[in-house]
Design a protein around this motif. Structure first.
Motif, short mmCIF file in Angstrom:
data_model
loop_
_atom_site.label_atom_id
_atom_site.label_comp_id
_atom_site.label_asym_id
_atom_site.label_seq_id
_atom_site.Cartn_x
_atom_site.Cartn_y
_atom_site.Cartn_z
N SER A 1 19.87 -17.82 6.38
CA SER A 1 20.36 -16.79 5.31
C SER A 1 20.29 -15.32 5.21
O SER A 1 19.55 -14.47 6.57
CB SER A 1 20.51 -16.99 3.71
N CYS A 2 19.59 -14.32 4.61
CA CYS A 2 19.46 -13.39 4.35
C CYS A 2 18.47 -12.01 3.80
O CYS A 2 18.71 -13.13 2.43
CB CYS A 2 21.11 -12.41 4.76
N VAL A 3 17.80 -11.22 3.93
CA VAL A 3 16.61 -11.15 3.05
C VAL A 3 16.86 -9.80 2.83
O VAL A 3 17.31 -9.02 4.22
CB VAL A 3 14.87 -11.70 3.60
N ASP B 1 0.77 -1.22 0.11
CA ASP B 1 0.21 -0.22 0.03
C ASP B 1 1.01 1.48 0.10
O ASP B 1 0.68 2.20 -0.70
CB ASP B 1 -0.61 0.09 1.31
N GLY B 2 2.36 1.21 -0.31
CA GLY B 2 2.78 2.38 -0.13
C GLY B 2 3.91 2.85 -0.62
O GLY B 2 4.07 3.18 -1.94
N GLY B 3 3.33 1.01 -1.98
CA GLY B 3 4.02 1.87 -3.13
C GLY B 3 4.97 0.46 -4.02
O GLY B 3 4.84 -1.07 -3.40
N PHE B 4 5.95 0.69 -4.24
CA PHE B 4 6.82 -0.49 -4.86
C PHE B 4 7.55 -1.15 -3.75
O PHE B 4 7.52 -0.44 -2.83
CB PHE B 4 7.67 -0.30 -6.05
N LEU B 5 8.23 -2.56 -4.00
CA LEU B 5 8.42 -3.69 -3.41
C LEU B 5 9.48 -4.63 -4.00
O LEU B 5 8.74 -5.17 -4.98
CB LEU B 5 7.61 -4.35 -2.06
N ALA B 6 10.66 -4.28 -3.54
CA ALA B 6 11.62 -5.40 -3.67
C ALA B 6 12.03 -6.37 -3.01
O ALA B 6 11.94 -6.45 -1.96
CB ALA B 6 12.35 -5.12 -5.01
N LEU B 7 11.65 -7.80 -2.58
CA LEU B 7 12.26 -8.86 -1.72
C LEU B 7 13.05 -9.67 -2.36
O LEU B 7 13.23 -10.34 -3.46
CB LEU B 7 10.92 -9.86 -1.04
N VAL B 8 14.44 -9.60 -1.83
CA VAL B 8 16.01 -10.91 -2.31
C VAL B 8 16.11 -11.04 -1.65
O VAL B 8 16.19 -11.10 -0.20
CB VAL B 8 16.94 -9.58 -2.23
N ALA B 9 15.57 -12.48 -1.69
CA ALA B 9 16.16 -14.19 -0.57
C ALA B 9 17.83 -13.99 -0.94
O ALA B 9 17.64 -14.15 -1.81
CB ALA B 9 15.16 -14.72 -0.79
N VAL B 10 19.00 -14.29 -0.23
CA VAL B 10 20.38 -14.41 -1.16
C VAL B 10 20.49 -15.26 -0.15
O VAL B 10 20.55 -15.23 1.43
CB VAL B 10 20.78 -12.54 -0.27
N GLY B 11 21.11 -16.56 -1.03
CA GLY B 11 21.56 -17.28 -0.78
C GLY B 11 22.74 -17.09 -0.34
O GLY B 11 23.53 -16.18 0.06
N ALA B 12 22.97 -18.15 0.93
CA ALA B 12 24.75 -18.15 1.58
C ALA B 12 25.90 -19.23 1.24
O ALA B 12 25.43 -20.13 0.85
CB ALA B 12 25.05 -17.21 2.86
N THR B 13 27.11 -19.08 2.00
CA THR B 13 27.59 -21.10 2.78
C THR B 13 26.43 -21.38 3.25
O THR B 13 26.98 -21.46 3.62
CB THR B 13 29.18 -20.20 3.74
N GLY B 14 26.38 -22.57 3.02
CA GLY B 14 25.88 -23.88 3.14
C GLY B 14 24.43 -23.26 2.97
O GLY B 14 23.66 -24.70 3.24
N VAL B 15 23.97 -22.87 2.04
CA VAL B 15 23.03 -21.82 2.10
C VAL B 15 22.02 -21.57 0.71
O VAL B 15 21.53 -20.76 0.55
CB VAL B 15 22.09 -21.05 3.16
N GLY B 16 22.58 -22.43 -0.41
CA GLY B 16 21.92 -21.54 -1.71
C GLY B 16 20.36 -22.82 -2.00
O GLY B 16 20.24 -22.20 -2.95
#
Length: 157
Positions: free
Chosen positions: A116-118, A44-59
């Motif tokens: 991992s991280c988002v 409701d605030g506009g554009f959104l991008a969510l990036v799920a990032v893999g990492a060591t041992g977390v592909g």
């Protein structure tokens, strides 16, 4: 004119460098070079991008809305970009957006195998929006990232 539709969700193959803060400080651009899945949308605030990032041992990144998506595949060379098909076949074989891709507050989008991280990128033009987390904070499932002032009490972003 209405804004253009967001780009399709994408899987970008890449490295699996650790996303620990001390490693990210030493390796600029590690998040951009790692295996990742990018979901674009609108809130409701506009554009959104969510990036799920893999990492060591977390592909392995799983998306509940696209269970056939497979990340960390040796057949994809690093840097490959694959547009994800998150549509269902409609009448006469016409691809239509899936109705179940709408996400409600607190819904789980997917999972990492081991964590991992988002990265979230979003428009926040609403001056009543107050961030409840800071860069580097550990965030738990269901935790509010932001809230609105008392006019919108109980609303989470």
């Amino acid at each position: 004119p209405p804004p253009p539709p967001p780009p399709p969700p994408r899987h970008m193959s890449g490295e699996l460098i650790s996303v620990r803060p001390e490693v990210l400080r030493r390796i600029p651009g590690a998040l951009a070079g790692n295996e990742r899945v990018v979901l674009h949308g609108v809130w409701d605030g506009g554009f959104l991008a969510l990036v799920a990032v893999g990492a060591t041992g977390v592909g392995s990144i799983e998306l509940h809305c696209a269970p056939r998506v497979r990340t960390n595949q040796p057949s994809l060379p690093p840097g490959s970009i694959v547009d994800l098909d998150l549509t269902s076949q409609g009448i006469q074989g016409v691809a239509r957006p899936r109705a179940d891709l709408a996400v409600r507050t607190g819904d789980q989008l997917g999972a990492f195998r081991l964590g991992s991280c988002v990265v979230l990128v979003y428009e926040a033009p609403d001056p009543t929006l107050t961030l409840r987390v800071q860069s580097g904070d550990r965030v738990r499932v269901g935790q509010a990232l932001a809230t609105r002032d008392s006019v919108h009490a109980g609303t989470r972003a």
